[in-house]
Design a protein around this motif. Structure first.
Motif, PDB file in Angstrom:
ATOM      1  N   THR A   1     -23.667 -10.021   8.812  1.00  0.00           N
ATOM      2  CA  THR A   1     -22.583 -10.187   8.081  1.00  0.00           C
ATOM      3  C   THR A   1     -21.221 -10.842   8.927  1.00  0.00           C
ATOM      4  O   THR A   1     -20.271 -11.284   8.423  1.00  0.00           O
TER       5      THR A   1
ATOM      6  N   CYS B   1     -15.665  -7.790   7.395  1.00  0.00           N
ATOM      7  CA  CYS B   1     -17.048  -7.997   7.373  1.00  0.00           C
ATOM      8  C   CYS B   1     -17.822  -6.825   8.181  1.00  0.00           C
ATOM      9  O   CYS B   1     -18.961  -6.445   7.776  1.00  0.00           O
TER      10      CYS B   1
ATOM     11  N   THR C   1     -18.247 -11.147   0.834  1.00  0.00           N
ATOM     12  CA  THR C   1     -17.652 -12.174   2.027  1.00  0.00           C
ATOM     13  C   THR C   1     -16.888 -13.183   1.341  1.00  0.00           C
ATOM     14  O   THR C   1     -15.832 -13.761   2.045  1.00  0.00           O
TER      15      THR C   1
END
Length: 347
Positions: free
Chosen positions: A297, A275, A95
Motif C-alpha cells: 500500500t 496508506c 487509496t
C-alpha cells in the motif's frame, strides 16, 4: 559544485555513493544500494551538479528490475487477488480517496494550481505522472519535484520499517555477487532490451518495468527459460535509479517549490499515514504480514518499492500485484481527479 568539471562530478558521485551504500549495508539497511546513491544524488543535485543519467539507461534499469520481479511472479498470484477481490478493490478505492483528499488539501491550503496539485499528489508511477501532467495544464517541474520528493520519503520510511521488522536479517550477507552465467543470462538480457523497447514504443506507463516482468514471468514460470539476474547487475540498476531520482532535485526547482514546501511535506506525510493505516487494516483481513501489507500500500514509485521488497523477506508477488493495480487505477482516474481539483479545491 558548478566549478568542478563533469569528470570530477562523476568521480565524486561514484565514490561517495559507494561509501554511503557500503555503510548502510554494514548496518543492514534494506535497499542500501538504492538509498545511498539516492541521498548522494539529492545532495549533489541541490549543490548544483550538472551531471545527469541518460533516460535510456534509466529505462534499461527499470527493465532489469522487471526481470528480477519476474522470478517471483506466477499465475498463482492471481488466485488470492481474485478470491479476495472485494478487499483488494476496497484498498484501491481507499487509496484513490486518500490521494484525492491529499491533493484537495494541498491545493486548498497552498498556492499550487489544481492540476499541479492533483498530479503531484497522485501515488502512481512517478515518471508516468510527470509524463501525463503536462497534457493537463500542470507545471511539470513542480509535479516532478513533488513526485520524487514523495519517492524519497517513502523509500526512506519503507527501509526503516523493513529494518525494524527484520532486524539484522534485513540484508542477506550470503549474496553471490558473481555467479556462473549460462544461456539464461543471455535470454534475460534479450527480455530486458525487448521489454524496454516495446514499453517505450507503445508509451505504456511504467512499461519498461511491467513488460519485462510479464514477459519474463511467462517464460520463467513455464520453464521455458530460467532467468538469471546477477547481484552485480541489480546493484548497478539500483545505483542508476537512485542517481536518477536524486539528481532531479535541482536548486532552481527547489527554490521554485520552497514557498509551498511545508504543505508538500505535510501532504506526503499525511498520505503515507493513511496508506499505513490501510496496511494495518489489510493485515486484519488477509493472511499477510505487516511489512508486506505496508509495501503493497506504500505510495512510492513502483521501482523503488520493488527494490526494497526484494531486499526484504516479503511476498514480492503480492506487493507488485497491488502496486501495479493501483498504478493503472491512478492512470485511469488521474485526469478526472485533476479536473475536479482545478474546479473545486481553489480557495
Amino acid at each position: 559544485m558548478e566549478r568542478l568539471s563533469l569528470r570530477y562530478q562523476w568521480a565524486l558521485l561514484l565514490i561517495t555513493s559507494l561509501l554511503l551504500g557500503s555503510v548502510l549495508q554494514v548496518f543492514h539497511v534494506p535497499a542500501a544500494l538504492l538509498l545511498g546513491p539516492m541521498i548522494v544524488g539529492v545532495v549533489m543535485g541541490l549543490s548544483g551538479a550538472q551531471i545527469r543519467i541518460s533516460k535510456r539507461l534509466f529505462v534499461l534499469c527499470q527493465a532489469v528490475l522487471g526481470c528480477m520481479i519476474a522470478q517471483s511472479l506466477s499465475p498463482s498470484i492471481l488466485q488470492p487477488l481474485l478470491a479476495d477481490w472485494p478487499i483488494v478493490l476496497s484498498v484501491l478505492l481507499l487509496t484513490l480517496a486518500a490521494s484525492g483528499l491529499s491533493g484537495y488539501l494541498l491545493v486548498r491550503f497552498s498556492d499550487l494550481p489544481g492540476p499541479t496539485g492533483a498530479w503531484g499528489s497522485s501515488p502512481g508511477g512517478a515518471s508516468a505522472m510527470v509524463a501525463m501532467a503536462g497534457d493537463f495544464g500542470a507545471d511539470t517541474r513542480l509535479v516532478a519535484f513533488m513526485q520524487y520528493l514523495r519517492v524519497l520519503f517513502v523509500a526512506a520510511a519503507a527501509a526503516i520499517v523493513a529494518r525494524i521488522s527484520l532486524g539484522d536479517s534485513a540484508q542477506s550477507s550470503g549474496l553471490e555477487w558473481f555467479p556462473h552465467l549460462g544461456w539464461g543470462f543471455a535470454a534475460t538480457l534479450a527480455v530486458i532490451v525487448l521489454g524496454a523497447v516495446l514499453g517505450q514504443k507503445f508509451r505504456i506507463p511504467s512499461g519498461a518495468l511491467l513488460l519485462p516482468a510479464l514477459i519474463g514471468a511467462t517464460l520463467h514460470s513455464s520453464g521455458t527459460v530460467t532467468l538469471q539476474v546477477p547481484e552485480w547487475l541489480l546493484a548497478l540498476a539500483y545505483a542508476l535509479i537512485g542517481w536518477t531520482v536524486g539528481l532531479r532535485f535541482t536548486r532552481p526547482v527547489f527554490l521554485l517549490a520552497l514557498r509551498t514546501l511545508p504543505q508538500m511535506v505535510a501532504s506526503i506525510i499525511g498520505l503515507m499515514l493513511l496508506c499505513g493505516a490501510m496496511a494495518w487494516m489489510l493485515t486484519r483481513v488477509l493472511h499477510v504480514d505487516m511489512l508486506t501489507a505496508y509495501l503493497a500500500t506504500s505510495p512510492g514509485g513502483l521501482d523503488t518499492v520493488a527494490i526494497i521488497a526484494a531486499g526484504s523477506r516479503v511476498d514480492l508477488a503480492f506487493v507488485m500485484a497491488m502496486q501495479t493495480l493501483r498504478l493503472f487505477s491512478i492512470l485511469l482516474t488521474g485526469p478526472a481527479m485533476a479536473r475536479f481539483l482545478s474546479r473545486y479545491a481553489r480557495r
